[in-house]
Enzyme design. Structure first.
Site, PDB file in Angstrom:
ATOM      1  N   ARG A  77      30.373  32.486  32.999  1.00 12.05           N
ATOM      2  CA  ARG A  77      30.011  33.537  32.258  1.00 12.05           C
ATOM      3  C   ARG A  77      29.988  33.603  30.802  1.00 12.05           C
ATOM      4  NH1 ARG A  77      28.262  38.235  35.287  1.00 12.05           N
ATOM      5  NH2 ARG A  77      29.281  39.520  33.624  1.00 12.05           N
ATOM      6  N   ARG A 124      32.133  28.031  22.286  1.00 12.83           N
ATOM      7  CA  ARG A 124      31.098  27.578  21.160  1.00 12.83           C
ATOM      8  C   ARG A 124      31.978  26.771  19.971  1.00 12.83           C
ATOM      9  NH1 ARG A 124      29.353  33.166  20.518  1.00 12.83           N
ATOM     10  NH2 ARG A 124      27.720  33.304  22.082  1.00 12.83           N
ATOM     11  N   ARG A 142      36.123  43.946  44.361  1.00 18.70           N
ATOM     12  CA  ARG A 142      37.247  44.280  43.736  1.00 18.70           C
ATOM     13  C   ARG A 142      37.047  45.660  43.138  1.00 18.70           C
ATOM     14  NH1 ARG A 142      42.242  43.464  43.742  1.00 18.70           N
ATOM     15  NH2 ARG A 142      43.057  43.587  41.342  1.00 18.70           N
ATOM     16  N   ARG A 169      41.303  46.114  30.065  1.00 16.23           N
ATOM     17  CA  ARG A 169      40.632  46.299  28.938  1.00 16.23           C
ATOM     18  C   ARG A 169      40.792  47.656  28.518  1.00 16.23           C
ATOM     19  NH1 ARG A 169      34.781  43.414  30.636  1.00 16.23           N
ATOM     20  NH2 ARG A 169      34.730  44.742  32.678  1.00 16.23           N
ATOM     21  N   GLU A 196      41.003  50.402  31.666  1.00 19.42           N
ATOM     22  CA  GLU A 196      40.345  50.081  32.949  1.00 19.42           C
ATOM     23  C   GLU A 196      41.115  49.043  33.760  1.00 19.42           C
ATOM     24  OE1 GLU A 196      36.376  47.973  32.185  1.00 19.42           O
ATOM     25  OE2 GLU A 196      36.609  46.694  33.987  1.00 19.42           O
ATOM     26  N   TYR A 240      27.016  39.318  41.691  1.00 18.29           N
ATOM     27  CA  TYR A 240      27.560  39.738  40.501  1.00 18.29           C
ATOM     28  C   TYR A 240      26.314  39.901  39.308  1.00 18.29           C
ATOM     29  CZ  TYR A 240      31.570  39.430  37.063  1.00 18.29           C
ATOM     30  OH  TYR A 240      32.399  39.541  35.896  1.00 18.29           O
ATOM     31  N   ASP A 256      24.278  41.345  36.529  1.00 23.20           N
ATOM     32  CA  ASP A 256      24.168  42.278  35.294  1.00 23.20           C
ATOM     33  C   ASP A 256      22.744  42.888  35.170  1.00 23.20           C
ATOM     34  OD1 ASP A 256      26.731  41.476  34.118  1.00 23.20           O
ATOM     35  OD2 ASP A 256      25.704  39.752  32.995  1.00 23.20           O
TER      36      ASP A 256
HETATM   37  P1  FAD Z   1      24.841  50.650  41.406  1.00 27.58           P
HETATM   38  O1  FAD Z   1      24.704  50.942  39.827  1.00 27.58           O
HETATM   39  O2  FAD Z   1      25.987  50.371  42.010  1.00 27.58           O
HETATM   40  O3  FAD Z   1      23.860  51.759  41.972  1.00 27.58           O
HETATM   41  C1  FAD Z   1      24.067  51.674  43.513  1.00 27.58           C
HETATM   42  C2  FAD Z   1      24.075  53.277  43.917  1.00 27.58           C
HETATM   43  O4  FAD Z   1      23.717  53.399  45.071  1.00 27.58           O
HETATM   44  C3  FAD Z   1      25.261  54.068  43.338  1.00 27.58           C
HETATM   45  O5  FAD Z   1      24.946  55.054  42.621  1.00 27.58           O
HETATM   46  C4  FAD Z   1      25.888  54.282  44.791  1.00 27.58           C
HETATM   47  O6  FAD Z   1      26.593  55.705  44.621  1.00 27.58           O
HETATM   48  C5  FAD Z   1      24.726  54.582  45.454  1.00 27.58           C
HETATM   49  N1  FAD Z   1      25.049  54.490  47.068  1.00 27.58           N
HETATM   50  C6  FAD Z   1      25.627  53.399  47.683  1.00 27.58           C
HETATM   51  N2  FAD Z   1      25.859  53.618  49.016  1.00 27.58           N
HETATM   52  C7  FAD Z   1      25.198  54.736  49.205  1.00 27.58           C
HETATM   53  C8  FAD Z   1      24.976  55.630  50.362  1.00 27.58           C
HETATM   54  N3  FAD Z   1      25.493  55.160  51.454  1.00 27.58           N
HETATM   55  N4  FAD Z   1      24.386  56.656  50.307  1.00 27.58           N
HETATM   56  C9  FAD Z   1      23.832  57.078  49.125  1.00 27.58           C
HETATM   57  N5  FAD Z   1      23.916  56.435  47.947  1.00 27.58           N
HETATM   58  C10 FAD Z   1      24.671  55.182  48.074  1.00 27.58           C
HETATM   59  N6  FAD Z   1      25.921  44.612  33.263  1.00 27.58           N
HETATM   60  C11 FAD Z   1      25.533  44.177  32.138  1.00 27.58           C
HETATM   61  O7  FAD Z   1      24.287  43.846  31.975  1.00 27.58           O
HETATM   62  N7  FAD Z   1      26.253  44.608  30.928  1.00 27.58           N
HETATM   63  C12 FAD Z   1      27.432  44.820  31.078  1.00 27.58           C
HETATM   64  O8  FAD Z   1      28.116  44.913  29.895  1.00 27.58           O
HETATM   65  C13 FAD Z   1      27.999  45.206  32.323  1.00 27.58           C
HETATM   66  N8  FAD Z   1      29.198  45.604  32.555  1.00 27.58           N
HETATM   67  C14 FAD Z   1      29.623  45.960  33.612  1.00 27.58           C
HETATM   68  C15 FAD Z   1      31.018  46.370  33.855  1.00 27.58           C
HETATM   69  C16 FAD Z   1      31.530  46.987  34.918  1.00 27.58           C
HETATM   70  C17 FAD Z   1      32.925  47.470  35.033  1.00 27.58           C
HETATM   71  C18 FAD Z   1      30.716  46.742  36.195  1.00 27.58           C
HETATM   72  C19 FAD Z   1      31.324  47.547  37.421  1.00 27.58           C
HETATM   73  C20 FAD Z   1      29.649  46.408  36.152  1.00 27.58           C
HETATM   74  C21 FAD Z   1      28.978  45.886  34.887  1.00 27.58           C
HETATM   75  N9  FAD Z   1      27.634  45.555  34.831  1.00 27.58           N
HETATM   76  C22 FAD Z   1      27.177  45.239  33.452  1.00 27.58           C
HETATM   77  C23 FAD Z   1      26.684  45.436  35.962  1.00 27.58           C
HETATM   78  C24 FAD Z   1      25.965  46.523  35.902  1.00 27.58           C
HETATM   79  O9  FAD Z   1      26.853  47.726  36.290  1.00 27.58           O
HETATM   80  C25 FAD Z   1      24.882  46.406  37.474  1.00 27.58           C
HETATM   81  O10 FAD Z   1      24.244  45.158  37.285  1.00 27.58           O
HETATM   82  C26 FAD Z   1      24.213  47.597  37.637  1.00 27.58           C
HETATM   83  O11 FAD Z   1      24.419  48.656  37.388  1.00 27.58           O
HETATM   84  C27 FAD Z   1      23.574  47.441  39.076  1.00 27.58           C
HETATM   85  O12 FAD Z   1      22.641  48.297  39.594  1.00 27.58           O
HETATM   86  P2  FAD Z   1      22.431  48.709  41.021  1.00 27.58           P
HETATM   87  O13 FAD Z   1      21.377  49.788  41.009  1.00 27.58           O
HETATM   88  O14 FAD Z   1      22.331  47.476  41.749  1.00 27.58           O
HETATM   89  O15 FAD Z   1      23.811  49.127  41.729  1.00 27.58           O
HETATM   90  N1  UDP Z   2      37.922  36.344  31.364  1.00 27.17           N
HETATM   91  C1  UDP Z   2      39.193  35.904  30.985  1.00 27.17           C
HETATM   92  N2  UDP Z   2      39.666  36.433  29.759  1.00 27.17           N
HETATM   93  C2  UDP Z   2      38.934  37.444  29.069  1.00 27.17           C
HETATM   94  C3  UDP Z   2      37.791  37.853  29.541  1.00 27.17           C
HETATM   95  C4  UDP Z   2      37.163  37.330  30.759  1.00 27.17           C
HETATM   96  O1  UDP Z   2      39.760  35.228  31.633  1.00 27.17           O
HETATM   97  O2  UDP Z   2      39.390  37.813  27.817  1.00 27.17           O
HETATM   98  C5  UDP Z   2      37.280  35.883  32.614  1.00 27.17           C
HETATM   99  C6  UDP Z   2      37.584  36.880  33.717  1.00 27.17           C
HETATM  100  O3  UDP Z   2      37.742  35.922  34.797  1.00 27.17           O
HETATM  101  C7  UDP Z   2      36.612  37.629  34.029  1.00 27.17           C
HETATM  102  C8  UDP Z   2      35.503  36.658  33.757  1.00 27.17           C
HETATM  103  O4  UDP Z   2      35.899  35.610  32.741  1.00 27.17           O
HETATM  104  O5  UDP Z   2      36.416  38.144  35.407  1.00 27.17           O
HETATM  105  C9  UDP Z   2      34.157  36.962  33.285  1.00 27.17           C
HETATM  106  O6  UDP Z   2      34.157  37.876  31.996  1.00 27.17           O
HETATM  107  P1  UDP Z   2      33.169  39.178  31.635  1.00 27.17           P
HETATM  108  O7  UDP Z   2      33.764  39.624  30.549  1.00 27.17           O
HETATM  109  O8  UDP Z   2      32.012  38.514  31.925  1.00 27.17           O
HETATM  110  O9  UDP Z   2      33.526  40.232  33.017  1.00 27.17           O
HETATM  111  P2  UDP Z   2      32.824  41.474  33.505  1.00 27.17           P
HETATM  112  O10 UDP Z   2      32.379  42.148  31.852  1.00 27.17           O
HETATM  113  O11 UDP Z   2      31.865  41.303  34.533  1.00 27.17           O
HETATM  114  O12 UDP Z   2      34.012  42.117  34.167  1.00 27.17           O
END
Ligand code: FAD
Ligand code: UDP
Length: 367
Positions: free
Chosen positions: A170, A174, A247, A279, A299, A347, A349
């Site tokens: 991911r 560079r 996780r 982080r 986090e 996984y 985005d």
């Molecule tokens: P979700 O956002 O998980 O929505 C699912 C919903 O269903 C939730 O609100 C949940 O409460 C509900 N639900 C589940 N089960 C039930 C039930 N039984 N009854 C009623 N409701 C229920 N993406 C990026 O593009 N850029 C980023 O920088 C980025 N950073 C991230 C950082 C973190 C820490 C995490 C965890 C994810 C990140 N993502 C990022 C990914 C992004 O959050 C997801 O791609 C996106 O939010 C997924 O949308 P979704 O609708 O599939 O799921």
């Molecule tokens: N990662 C790492 N060091 C860093 C940042 C990321 O080893 O400083 C690795 C780690 O395994 C992480 C993966 O790269 O789970 C993907 O990173 P990303 O920032 O895409 O993770 P996310 O934002 O989805 O948690």
């Protein structure tokens, strides 16, 4: 009677409901949380938009998806350039000429390439089979030891040698002095936060919060002709092939009153294994904030157990095989659409979730 019961008011459910509503279909959207938006939810604190479920930076290479999301918000020019803090030593991410220079003093791309090649040969890796081998073959052992191993093993709760290689791919590597975390053509943060996007998508649609689908399943299913399900796929099928692993995370958010600039960057990764969080996010920097106070979030990764929030699917072979069995059952259910990060165990985005939701809409309404 509704046409669709949408389980989950996250990005997938909201895009689907918006598109269905536009086509004259009636939707009921439910969520077990007390807010819409799923994991993209943002909330104001001290005048700062706080990313309640971790840093969310929108990025995509797909012009259509970029134009689509821009209908719901104006985006700023934020470029993600996280900093790695390894025991007080600061490095630029993603791995680029700035990182290599700080670590080895290399100045030209060919010097950096030679250094990595030397470490890769010494490690004897020719055909990387897991995250550890993949990382060493991309950036060498020094970077693996300081910037990858500790972070990865905290984040995933497993040895890097047991994790799939794709996770580390991911991150760009560079040989230019460019700290942009993403290679995508489009990137930014919605001015005013993500919640406003979801509010616009769900305007005029019935939404009920604090409702868990599984607590009133039969009653809810009777309300609509079809279900769009974005929760965990294994739970939908009553875990009959076993539990898929995730996780989980725990967020600690703090208002800092004695400085307006805590860490000088939106995202700082702590890449040693001892620091318990992966982080710290300083939210105001996503929108170039000038507020008097600042808000930070630590986090902490944690092992997931049923009942916890499932943030990251663990896409190793064992879980992927289990998912395939659930997927076969899902394919047979003609009146249920499974979508999003949890129901497809991917996984994803945000841009990928929007792409998948729009493809679903296309299939659902083209006939
Ligand atoms: P979700 O956002 O998980 O929505 C699912 C919903 O269903 C939730 O609100 C949940 O409460 C509900 N639900 C589940 N089960 C039930 C039930 N039984 N009854 C009623 N409701 C229920 N993406 C990026 O593009 N850029 C980023 O920088 C980025 N950073 C991230 C950082 C973190 C820490 C995490 C965890 C994810 C990140 N993502 C990022 C990914 C992004 O959050 C997801 O791609 C996106 O939010 C997924 O949308 P979704 O609708 O599939 O799921
Ligand atoms: N990662 C790492 N060091 C860093 C940042 C990321 O080893 O400083 C690795 C780690 O395994 C992480 C993966 O790269 O789970 C993907 O990173 P990303 O920032 O895409 O993770 P996310 O934002 O989805 O948690």
């Amino acid at each position: 009677m509704y046409d669709y019961l949408v389980v989950g008011a996250g990005l997938f459910g909201s895009v689907f409901a918006y598109e269905a509503n536009k086509r004259g279909k009636r939707c009921l959207v439910i969520d077990k949380r007390d807010h819409i938006g799923g994991n993209v939810y943002t909330e104001q604190m001290e005048g700062i938009n706080v990313h309640k479920y971790g840093a969310h930076i929108f990025h995509t290479n797909n012009q259509k998806i970029w134009e689509y999301i821009n209908r719901f918000a104006e985006f700023n020019r934020y470029t993600n350039s996280p900093i790695a803090n390894y025991k007080g030593e600061i490095y630029n991410l993603p791995f680029n000429m700035n990182t290599f220079n700080k670590l080895w003093g290399t100045v030209t791309p060919s010097e950096a390439i030679a250094k990595i090649e030397q470490q890769k040969v010494a490690a004897g890796i020719t055909d990387p089979r897991n995250l550890e081998e993949q990382a060493i073959s991309l950036v060498g052992t020094d970077i693996y030891e300081k910037l990858i191993k500790g972070y990865t093993e905290k984040q995933w709760g497993r040895s890097a040698s047991e994790l799939p290689a794709f996770i580390i791919k991911r991150l760009p590597v560079r040989f230019t002095y460019d700290n942009n975390y993403f290679n995508d053509r489009y990137q930014g943060i919605p001015i005013g936060g993500y919640t406003g996007i979801i509010e616009k998508m769900l305007e005029g649609i019935d939404v009920k919060l604090n409702i868990d689908f599984f607590e009133q399943r039969e009653e809810l299913e009777r309300l609509a002709k079809k279900v769009v399900y974005t929760g965990m796929i294994d739970q939908y099928f009553d875990y009959r092939f076993g539990v898929l692993e995730y996780r989980s995370l725990h967020f600690e958010t703090k208002v800092i009153g004695d400085t307006d600039n805590y860490q000088g960057n939106a995202v700082v990764n702590y890449t040693d294994k001892e620091t318990p969080y992966t982080r710290i996010i300083e939210h105001k920097h996503f929108e170039f904030g000038t507020q008097e106070k600042t808000v930070i979030t630590e986090e902490y990764p944690s092992e997931w157990k049923p009942g916890d929030e499932p943030y990251y699917p663990i896409n190793d072979d064992k879980n992927n095989d289990t998912y395939k069995k659930y997927k076969l059952l899902a394919d047979d259910k003609k009146n249920v659409i499974f979508g999003g990060r949890l129901a497809t165990y991917k996984y994803y985005d945000m841009h990928q979730v929007i792409g998948a939701a729009l493809a679903t809409v296309e299939r659902e309404f083209s006939s």
